[in-house]
Design a protein around this motif. Structure first.
Motif, PDB file in Angstrom:
ATOM      1  N   MET A 191     -25.224   3.383  26.738  1.00  0.00           N
ATOM      2  CA  MET A 191     -25.025   2.513  25.572  1.00  0.00           C
ATOM      3  C   MET A 191     -23.594   1.962  25.579  1.00  0.00           C
ATOM      4  N   LYS A 192     -23.437   0.645  25.337  1.00  0.00           N
ATOM      5  CA  LYS A 192     -22.129   0.024  25.364  1.00  0.00           C
ATOM      6  C   LYS A 192     -21.238   0.557  24.241  1.00  0.00           C
ATOM      7  N   LYS A 193     -19.949   0.735  24.574  1.00  0.00           N
ATOM      8  CA  LYS A 193     -18.978   1.085  23.550  1.00  0.00           C
ATOM      9  C   LYS A 193     -18.665  -0.155  22.719  1.00  0.00           C
ATOM     10  N   LYS A 194     -18.550   0.020  21.412  1.00  0.00           N
ATOM     11  CA  LYS A 194     -18.274  -1.089  20.495  1.00  0.00           C
ATOM     12  C   LYS A 194     -16.779  -1.152  20.217  1.00  0.00           C
ATOM     13  N   VAL A 195     -16.203  -2.360  20.345  1.00  0.00           N
ATOM     14  CA  VAL A 195     -14.785  -2.590  20.095  1.00  0.00           C
ATOM     15  C   VAL A 195     -14.640  -3.666  19.034  1.00  0.00           C
ATOM     16  N   ILE A 196     -13.779  -3.404  18.051  1.00  0.00           N
ATOM     17  CA  ILE A 196     -13.434  -4.414  17.050  1.00  0.00           C
ATOM     18  C   ILE A 196     -11.955  -4.741  17.207  1.00  0.00           C
ATOM     19  N   GLU A 229      -5.629  -0.774  29.127  1.00  0.00           N
ATOM     20  CA  GLU A 229      -5.655   0.311  30.099  1.00  0.00           C
ATOM     21  C   GLU A 229      -5.700   1.662  29.388  1.00  0.00           C
ATOM     22  N   MET A 230      -4.959   1.791  28.309  1.00  0.00           N
ATOM     23  CA  MET A 230      -4.964   3.043  27.532  1.00  0.00           C
ATOM     24  C   MET A 230      -6.316   3.256  26.848  1.00  0.00           C
ATOM     25  N   ALA A 231      -6.777   2.208  26.164  1.00  0.00           N
ATOM     26  CA  ALA A 231      -8.009   2.340  25.387  1.00  0.00           C
ATOM     27  C   ALA A 231      -9.188   2.678  26.278  1.00  0.00           C
ATOM     28  N   LEU A 232      -9.273   2.051  27.446  1.00  0.00           N
ATOM     29  CA  LEU A 232     -10.388   2.295  28.351  1.00  0.00           C
ATOM     30  C   LEU A 232     -10.297   3.687  28.971  1.00  0.00           C
ATOM     31  N   LYS A 233      -9.095   4.138  29.179  1.00  0.00           N
ATOM     32  CA  LYS A 233      -8.902   5.474  29.761  1.00  0.00           C
ATOM     33  C   LYS A 233      -9.397   6.577  28.823  1.00  0.00           C
ATOM     34  N   HIS A 234      -9.267   6.308  27.519  1.00  0.00           N
ATOM     35  CA  HIS A 234      -9.599   7.351  26.545  1.00  0.00           C
ATOM     36  C   HIS A 234     -10.979   7.170  25.904  1.00  0.00           C
ATOM     37  N   CYS A 271     -17.589  -3.437  27.443  1.00  0.00           N
ATOM     38  CA  CYS A 271     -17.668  -3.125  26.013  1.00  0.00           C
ATOM     39  C   CYS A 271     -18.307  -4.287  25.239  1.00  0.00           C
ATOM     40  N   GLU A 272     -18.883  -3.951  24.110  1.00  0.00           N
ATOM     41  CA  GLU A 272     -19.359  -4.952  23.151  1.00  0.00           C
ATOM     42  C   GLU A 272     -18.203  -5.249  22.212  1.00  0.00           C
ATOM     43  N   VAL A 273     -17.732  -6.489  22.210  1.00  0.00           N
ATOM     44  CA  VAL A 273     -16.483  -6.821  21.517  1.00  0.00           C
ATOM     45  C   VAL A 273     -16.723  -7.838  20.404  1.00  0.00           C
ATOM     46  N   GLU A 274     -16.162  -7.553  19.225  1.00  0.00           N
ATOM     47  CA  GLU A 274     -16.169  -8.498  18.110  1.00  0.00           C
ATOM     48  C   GLU A 274     -14.750  -8.671  17.601  1.00  0.00           C
ATOM     49  N   VAL A 275     -14.389  -9.906  17.307  1.00  0.00           N
ATOM     50  CA  VAL A 275     -13.053 -10.240  16.823  1.00  0.00           C
ATOM     51  C   VAL A 275     -13.166 -10.784  15.406  1.00  0.00           C
ATOM     52  N   PHE A 276     -12.358 -10.252  14.503  1.00  0.00           N
ATOM     53  CA  PHE A 276     -12.342 -10.701  13.108  1.00  0.00           C
ATOM     54  C   PHE A 276     -11.002 -11.378  12.830  1.00  0.00           C
TER      55      PHE A 276
END
Length: 490
Positions: free
Chosen positions: A1-6, A484-489, A26-31
């Motif tokens: 399942m894709k990780k969701k990023v806001i 790079e940090m966010a994807l690593k964790h 990742c599944e990405v949404e920008v507000f």
């Protein structure tokens, strides 16, 4: 399942972050609170004139190219730019004019012929800028300053032995006084402090790294204007599946058990595995993170300078002007004292005029020019801006008239004004500062917010108000470090 990023905010760093996270699967949404992407890197149209609204200098284009390459695209199919033969043109009240050629030898000869500065001094200055870049950019531009492995890698250990040569202990002005013989050369190279909203008489000489970008690497111009950086990357992100929500002002970052799990827009919740804040760090803590731990020391740091910009449609062509033009003050140190200490505008300001119609003729009607006319001003601390703007406008007009021997006011067809108040309103930049915290002390680089939260898991930061700083290249690098940090964790 894709990780969701806001992602909160679609400044250039937010768009770059969305691209990197989408490429990673990742599944990405920008507000975005505004109705358009790009933040400061947007555009204004006034009648027949088009203006790039904010950043006007383009360096390190490889940071844009890299995003297309990562997405498997050829940048030339989507975004075109060219290297400038003349990076800037400088004017003084006594009639002296200098063209800053992109070719270093031509520039050195120009400075020698026009100002009397020995050629060898220009060469030494740009060699020194390259040396600083070689040793400091891997630490301060490409890595987090807030992780121990940055300081313990072999490159960092070698650089520790060279700190004296890297400008850590001098101010920019003090270093330039040692490098050059002529006051006008010192003034020209001191100007680079303004590239991150700082005072050359206070900021460390490490900022003499900046001329390396402009001369040794080069200054560039996007063929469709600076706004095309935003548009091309925005389109790339959408092609990668990123979803944008405009006119959506985030009211809170949702946190439970010290873990960010979503955002709220009024009473509507949107959940995600990772939250990335591209909003100005100070205003983010004051608003959408107001119920969380406040990093008071960072929030209270002095802010960078701001800008007062007049977008003028000029119904005349001035062949002596280039894309970038500087009309220098005769009292440079006094100008900075007014900006940073008296919190006001000096009567003889240095004027920057950016004219994209020089390279993109359709930005102005035939025979006309689009003048982005800017002076550096203090950030907003409640000054009487209406009076300051009126006075500054007259001083700018008088100075332009003297130096260019013209009557500029009679040539202004259309006008719009951007000041620190409207900058803060449009971009959420604290006090209307252009670059977040100022860099007016040797520890400033360490007093920028990290690209991650030390107290809230899954919360990350990018943009000009956090590490490594403001300006297009650094904003793009902040997105890279953060991703790079966010994807690593994850």
């Amino acid at each position: 399942m894709k990780k969701k990023v806001i992602i909160i905010g679609s400044g250039i760093a937010g768009i770059a972050a969305s691209i990197r996270m989408a490429i990673a699967g990742c599944e990405v949404e920008v507000f975005e609170a505004n109705t358009y992407p790009g933040g400061k890197l947007s555009e204004i149209t006034l009648g027949r004139y088009r203006f790039d609204a904010g950043p006007s200098l383009f360096t390190l284009p490889e940071q844009v190219e890299e995003l297309f390459t990562l997405a498997g695209q050829d940048v030339n199919d989507h975004f075109k730019f060219k290297k400038l033969d003349i990076t800037c043109q400088y004017f003084w009240e006594n009639g002296q004019r200098v063209r800053a050629f992109g070719d270093i030898e031509k520039f050195a000869e120009e400075m020698n012929t026009k100002i009397g500065e020995p050629v060898v001094n220009i060469r030494k200055a740009l060699q020194s800028a390259a040396y600083i870049y070689e040793h400091l950019s891997p630490l301060f531009m490409h890595r987090s300053l807030h992780k121990w492995n940055t300081w313990m890698n072999p490159h960092a250990l070698r650089s520790y032995l060279k700190m004296g040569k890297l400008g850590i202990f001098d101010t920019m002005n003090a270093a330039n006084e040692k490098l050059f013989e002529k006051d006008k050369t010192i003034q020209l190279f001191n100007r680079y402090a303004t590239y991150n909203g700082s005072n050359p008489y206070q900021t460390p000489a490490t900022l003499n790294i900046i001329p390396h970008l402009e001369f040794n690497i080069g200054a560039f111009f996007p063929e469709k204007g600076m706004h095309d950086i935003t548009l091309s990357l925005y389109k790339l992100s959408k092609d990668l599946g990123v979803k944008y929500h405009f006119g959506q002002k985030v009211t809170e970052i949702l946190v439970k058990d010290k873990r960010a799990y979503g955002i709220a827009i009024d009473k509507m919740e949107h959940r995600a595995d990772t939250i990335i804040n591209n909003m100005d760090m100070v205003n983010a803590y004051k608003t959408i993170l107001k119920n969380q731990y406040q990093p008071t020391k960072l929030l209270n740091q002095p802010k960078s300078s701001s800008a007062l910009i007049f977008y003028w449609g000029i119904k005349k062509h001035f062949p002596e002007l280039e894309l970038h033009n500087i009309l220098f003050s005769d009292a440079y140190q006094k100008e900075f004292e007014h900006i940073f200490h008296q919190k006001t505008i000096y009567k003889d300001p240095t004027i920057y005029i950016n004219i994209t119609s020089v390279h993109k003729p359709d930005d102005a009607p035939e025979g006309g020019m689009n003048w982005f006319t800017m002076i550096n001003v203090p950030n907003n601390q409640g000054q009487n801006w209406d009076n300051l703007i009126q006075e500054a406008r007259q001083n700018i007009i008088h100075k332009v008239n003297r130096i260019l021997n013209t009557d500029i006011e009679s040539l202004i067809e259309v006008e719009e004004v951007l000041d620190p108040r409207s900058i803060e309103l449009k971009t959420s930049s604290a006090q209307g500062s252009l670059y977040g915290n100022s860099s007016n002390n040797k520890y400033a680089a360490f007093l920028r917010h990290a690209n991650f939260s030390s107290s809230i898991k899954n919360l990350y930061f990018c943009g000009g108000s956090v590490h490594p700083g403001g300006g297009i290249p650094l904003c793009l690098l902040s997105a890279k470090i953060m991703a790079e940090m966010a994807l690593k964790h994850q």
